[in-house]
Design a protein around this motif. Sequence first.
Motif, short mmCIF file in Angstrom:
data_model
loop_
_atom_site.label_atom_id
_atom_site.label_comp_id
_atom_site.label_asym_id
_atom_site.label_seq_id
_atom_site.Cartn_x
_atom_site.Cartn_y
_atom_site.Cartn_z
N ASP A 14 29.84 54.64 54.19
CA ASP A 14 30.49 53.22 53.73
C ASP A 14 30.19 52.27 54.72
N HIS A 15 29.38 51.45 54.30
CA HIS A 15 28.98 50.30 55.51
C HIS A 15 29.77 48.96 55.57
N ALA A 16 30.84 49.01 54.68
CA ALA A 16 31.42 47.76 54.73
C ALA A 16 32.21 47.49 56.17
N ASP A 18 35.03 48.37 57.30
CA ASP A 18 36.68 48.19 57.40
C ASP A 18 37.10 49.55 57.60
N GLU A 39 35.73 50.91 46.09
CA GLU A 39 35.58 49.40 46.32
C GLU A 39 36.85 48.63 45.54
N ARG A 113 41.88 50.86 48.51
CA ARG A 113 40.86 51.11 49.46
C ARG A 113 41.31 51.30 50.98
#
Length: 155
Positions: A14-16, A18, A39, A113
């Motif tokens: 998961d590249h977000a 956060d 998401e 999330r």
Amino acid sequence: MSHSPLQVPIVQLDHAGDLPLPEYASDHASGVDLLAAVEEPLTLDPGERALVPSGVAMALPPGFEAQVRPRSGLAAKQGVTVLNTPGTIDADYRGEIKVILINLGAEPVTLARGDRMAQLVVAPVTRVAWEPRDDLDETARGGGGFGSTGVGSGV
Ligand SMILES: O=c1ccn([C@H]2C[C@H](O)[C@@H](COP(=O)(O)OP(=O)(O)OP(=O)(O)O)O2)c(=O)[nH]1
Ligand SMILES: [Mg+2]
């Protein structure tokens, strides 16, 4: 006895950016908490199940497994558990760890999330080499099971 941790390569899929890595919530917790890498908030209606991404993949060393276990708080307060508990993560699995959650409660439950949804316990495993025989050694229990011990063999 040594308490040095096992080194385990991990990839954040998961590249977000956060979501932190799964962490131990106390000094000697058995498991790291897996976070819901969804998401959008995910709502499970009563009786509903979902395969929820954790956002991580890992390379366990041979001789180890990881067990996906429920969190008791989620189960006791909201009726949400891991359907296949304990889920088995094989040492040669390189895909994303996913959690099969089911809502056994009476109310809808929403996971946001980053919510801690389950815990992952890494444990040693023993593999066997079969030794085929015609019969087995005798024991006092023999083939007794399923409540065979105790007064009246009751449950
Ligand atoms: O709760 C789980 C259980 C399994 N897995 C992944 C890791 C595991 O190594 C792989 C296979 O799991 P399992 O052996 O339980 O499933 P299967 O139905 O036997 O599938 P397979 O034929 O791929 O082994 O799926 C998860 O991500 N979460
Ligand atoms: Mg399998």
